[in-house]
Write a protein that holds these residues in place. Structure first.
Motif, PDB file in Angstrom:
ATOM      1  N   SER A  15       0.859  -1.182   0.000  1.00 20.21           N
ATOM      2  CA  SER A  15       0.000   0.000   0.000  1.00 20.21           C
ATOM      3  C   SER A  15       0.900   1.239   0.000  1.00 20.21           C
ATOM      4  CB  SER A  15      -0.876   0.008   1.252  1.00 20.21           C
ATOM      5  OG  SER A  15      -0.055   0.176   2.409  1.00 20.21           O
ATOM      6  N   TYR A  16       0.276   2.384  -0.167  1.00 20.45           N
ATOM      7  CA  TYR A  16       1.027   3.642  -0.087  1.00 20.45           C
ATOM      8  C   TYR A  16       1.752   3.742   1.261  1.00 20.45           C
ATOM      9  CZ  TYR A  16       2.035   8.595   0.347  1.00 20.45           C
ATOM     10  OH  TYR A  16       2.672   9.792   0.554  1.00 20.45           O
ATOM     11  N   ASP A  17       1.045   3.433   2.355  1.00 21.75           N
ATOM     12  CA  ASP A  17       1.652   3.491   3.692  1.00 21.75           C
ATOM     13  C   ASP A  17       2.823   2.516   3.815  1.00 21.75           C
ATOM     14  OD1 ASP A  17      -0.115   5.451   4.484  1.00 21.75           O
ATOM     15  OD2 ASP A  17      -1.477   4.065   5.497  1.00 21.75           O
ATOM     16  N   GLY A  18       2.697   1.338   3.223  1.00 23.90           N
ATOM     17  CA  GLY A  18       3.780   0.366   3.251  1.00 23.90           C
ATOM     18  C   GLY A  18       5.014   0.865   2.527  1.00 23.90           C
ATOM     19  N   LYS A  19       4.808   1.540   1.396  1.00 29.00           N
ATOM     20  CA  LYS A  19       5.932   2.107   0.647  1.00 29.00           C
ATOM     21  C   LYS A  19       6.602   3.220   1.453  1.00 29.00           C
ATOM     22  CE  LYS A  19       4.176   0.735  -3.813  1.00 29.00           C
ATOM     23  NZ  LYS A  19       3.504   1.041  -5.031  1.00 29.00           N
ATOM     24  N   VAL A  20       5.802   4.014   2.142  1.00 28.83           N
ATOM     25  CA  VAL A  20       6.353   5.073   2.991  1.00 28.83           C
ATOM     26  C   VAL A  20       7.185   4.467   4.123  1.00 28.83           C
ATOM     27  CG1 VAL A  20       5.751   6.923   4.623  1.00 28.83           C
ATOM     28  CG2 VAL A  20       4.602   6.797   2.406  1.00 28.83           C
ATOM     29  N   ILE A  21       6.689   3.401   4.740  1.00 22.45           N
ATOM     30  CA  ILE A  21       7.435   2.738   5.812  1.00 22.45           C
ATOM     31  C   ILE A  21       8.768   2.213   5.275  1.00 22.45           C
ATOM     32  CG2 ILE A  21       7.470   0.691   7.314  1.00 22.45           C
ATOM     33  CD1 ILE A  21       4.439   1.181   7.751  1.00 22.45           C
ATOM     34  N   PHE A  22       8.756   1.638   4.082  1.00 23.00           N
ATOM     35  CA  PHE A  22      10.003   1.146   3.495  1.00 23.00           C
ATOM     36  C   PHE A  22      10.992   2.291   3.273  1.00 23.00           C
ATOM     37  CE2 PHE A  22      12.840   0.328   0.005  1.00 23.00           C
ATOM     38  CZ  PHE A  22      13.455  -0.839   0.441  1.00 23.00           C
ATOM     39  N   LEU A  23      10.521   3.386   2.686  1.00 18.89           N
ATOM     40  CA  LEU A  23      11.410   4.521   2.418  1.00 18.89           C
ATOM     41  C   LEU A  23      11.929   5.135   3.719  1.00 18.89           C
ATOM     42  CD1 LEU A  23       9.502   6.110  -0.585  1.00 18.89           C
ATOM     43  CD2 LEU A  23      11.627   4.781  -0.651  1.00 18.89           C
ATOM     44  N   LYS A  24      11.070   5.236   4.726  1.00 15.97           N
ATOM     45  CA  LYS A  24      11.520   5.723   6.036  1.00 15.97           C
ATOM     46  C   LYS A  24      12.581   4.793   6.620  1.00 15.97           C
ATOM     47  CE  LYS A  24       7.421   8.164   7.749  1.00 15.97           C
ATOM     48  NZ  LYS A  24       6.349   8.130   8.766  1.00 15.97           N
ATOM     49  N   SER A  25      12.407   3.500   6.431  1.00 18.36           N
ATOM     50  CA  SER A  25      13.382   2.523   6.932  1.00 18.36           C
ATOM     51  C   SER A  25      14.740   2.743   6.282  1.00 18.36           C
ATOM     52  CB  SER A  25      12.905   1.096   6.658  1.00 18.36           C
ATOM     53  OG  SER A  25      11.725   0.824   7.357  1.00 18.36           O
ATOM     54  N   ALA A  26      14.745   2.933   4.974  1.00 15.27           N
ATOM     55  CA  ALA A  26      16.004   3.135   4.247  1.00 15.27           C
ATOM     56  C   ALA A  26      16.712   4.411   4.726  1.00 15.27           C
ATOM     57  CB  ALA A  26      15.747   3.188   2.746  1.00 15.27           C
ATOM     58  N   VAL A  27      15.968   5.495   4.848  1.00 11.50           N
ATOM     59  CA  VAL A  27      16.553   6.763   5.307  1.00 11.50           C
ATOM     60  C   VAL A  27      17.053   6.617   6.744  1.00 11.50           C
ATOM     61  CG1 VAL A  27      16.028   9.167   5.894  1.00 11.50           C
ATOM     62  CG2 VAL A  27      15.231   8.198   3.726  1.00 11.50           C
ATOM     63  N   CYS A  28      16.266   5.989   7.583  1.00 13.79           N
ATOM     64  CA  CYS A  28      16.631   5.783   8.979  1.00 13.79           C
ATOM     65  C   CYS A  28      17.934   4.973   9.084  1.00 13.79           C
ATOM     66  CB  CYS A  28      15.490   5.072   9.687  1.00 13.79           C
ATOM     67  SG  CYS A  28      15.640   4.980  11.457  1.00 13.79           S
ATOM     68  N   LEU A  29      18.043   3.913   8.302  1.00 21.07           N
ATOM     69  CA  LEU A  29      19.266   3.106   8.308  1.00 21.07           C
ATOM     70  C   LEU A  29      20.476   3.917   7.854  1.00 21.07           C
ATOM     71  CD1 LEU A  29      17.761  -0.184   6.896  1.00 21.07           C
ATOM     72  CD2 LEU A  29      18.979   0.015   9.080  1.00 21.07           C
ATOM     73  N   LEU A  30      20.305   4.748   6.838  1.00 20.31           N
ATOM     74  CA  LEU A  30      21.404   5.597   6.366  1.00 20.31           C
ATOM     75  C   LEU A  30      21.865   6.558   7.459  1.00 20.31           C
ATOM     76  CD1 LEU A  30      20.107   6.451   2.792  1.00 20.31           C
ATOM     77  CD2 LEU A  30      22.190   5.178   3.330  1.00 20.31           C
ATOM     78  N   LEU A  31      20.912   7.181   8.132  1.00 19.10           N
ATOM     79  CA  LEU A  31      21.259   8.136   9.191  1.00 19.10           C
ATOM     80  C   LEU A  31      21.914   7.432  10.387  1.00 19.10           C
ATOM     81  CD1 LEU A  31      18.112  10.435   9.064  1.00 19.10           C
ATOM     82  CD2 LEU A  31      20.431  10.982   8.276  1.00 19.10           C
ATOM     83  N   ILE A  32      21.407   6.272  10.748  1.00 20.79           N
ATOM     84  CA  ILE A  32      21.984   5.523  11.869  1.00 20.79           C
ATOM     85  C   ILE A  32      23.391   5.062  11.527  1.00 20.79           C
ATOM     86  CG2 ILE A  32      21.798   3.330  13.122  1.00 20.79           C
ATOM     87  CD1 ILE A  32      18.731   3.888  13.197  1.00 20.79           C
ATOM     88  N   LYS A  33      23.596   4.541  10.332  1.00 20.65           N
ATOM     89  CA  LYS A  33      24.935   4.107   9.903  1.00 20.65           C
ATOM     90  C   LYS A  33      25.902   5.286   9.944  1.00 20.65           C
ATOM     91  CE  LYS A  33      27.948   1.374   7.780  1.00 20.65           C
ATOM     92  NZ  LYS A  33      28.541   0.201   8.394  1.00 20.65           N
ATOM     93  N   THR A  34      25.460   6.434   9.469  1.00 22.95           N
ATOM     94  CA  THR A  34      26.300   7.638   9.489  1.00 22.95           C
ATOM     95  C   THR A  34      26.609   8.036  10.925  1.00 22.95           C
ATOM     96  OG1 THR A  34      25.315   8.385   7.418  1.00 22.95           O
ATOM     97  CG2 THR A  34      26.445  10.047   8.743  1.00 22.95           C
ATOM     98  N   GLY A  35      25.613   8.048  11.792  1.00 25.86           N
ATOM     99  CA  GLY A  35      25.822   8.410  13.192  1.00 25.86           C
ATOM    100  C   GLY A  35      26.763   7.461  13.907  1.00 25.86           C
TER     101      GLY A  35
END
Length: 146
Positions: A15-35
């Motif tokens: 669903s649209y919400d599922g795609k948003v959760i996936f994209l948030k997950s990817a961004v979150c992982l990038l920020l955490i890895k950087t931190g």
């Protein structure tokens, strides 16, 4: 069908919400890895605690939790760098921060024949939802990050 084919098939069914959760997950992982890469762990931990601290409690369906866990694991597998258990657990903890029963656990493997091995996982009401391990392995919990 390879990993990317399975992902594309699943992506199309989200669903649209599922795609948003996936994209948030990817961004979150990038920020955490950087931190985790740039900051001393104590400083990262304080910052992470500040941004995950919330007074709002939210009921999240088991399906939403399962989708978030899938999204974090899948994004971690698709991103072009290694994301082991800690960044994945931190991302799940952040994305599900309003679920009061969720804890991030850190432990060490109980096996004198092996070298020191740490592991991070996420539990919901005492059940491991992310970072599961085989039954032949045993971890001793050192720290629960609530």
């Amino acid at each position: 069908m390879g990993k990317s084919g399975q992902f594309i098939k699943r992506w199309k069914s989200l669903s649209y919400d599922g795609k948003v959760i996936f994209l948030k997950s990817a961004v979150c992982l990038l920020l955490i890895k950087t931190g985790l890469t740039l900051l001393p762990f104590l400083q990262f931990r304080r910052l992470f605690h500040r941004i995950t601290e919330t007074s709002t409690v939210k009921e999240v369906s088991p399906q939403q939790i399962e989708l978030t866990v899938w999204a974090v694991d899948t994004a971690a597998n698709l991103l072009p760098f290694e994301l082991l258990c800690l960044p994945r657990a931190l991302a799940a903890k952040y994305l599900l921060r309003k679920v009061p029963s969720l804890t991030l656990e850190i432990g060490i493997e109980v096996n004198p024949a092996k070298h020191f091995e740490a592991h991070a996982w996420v539990e919901n009401n005492g059940t491991v939802i992310m970072g599961k391990w085989p039954e032949s392995v045993s971890y001793h919990r050192l720290w629960a990050w609530k």
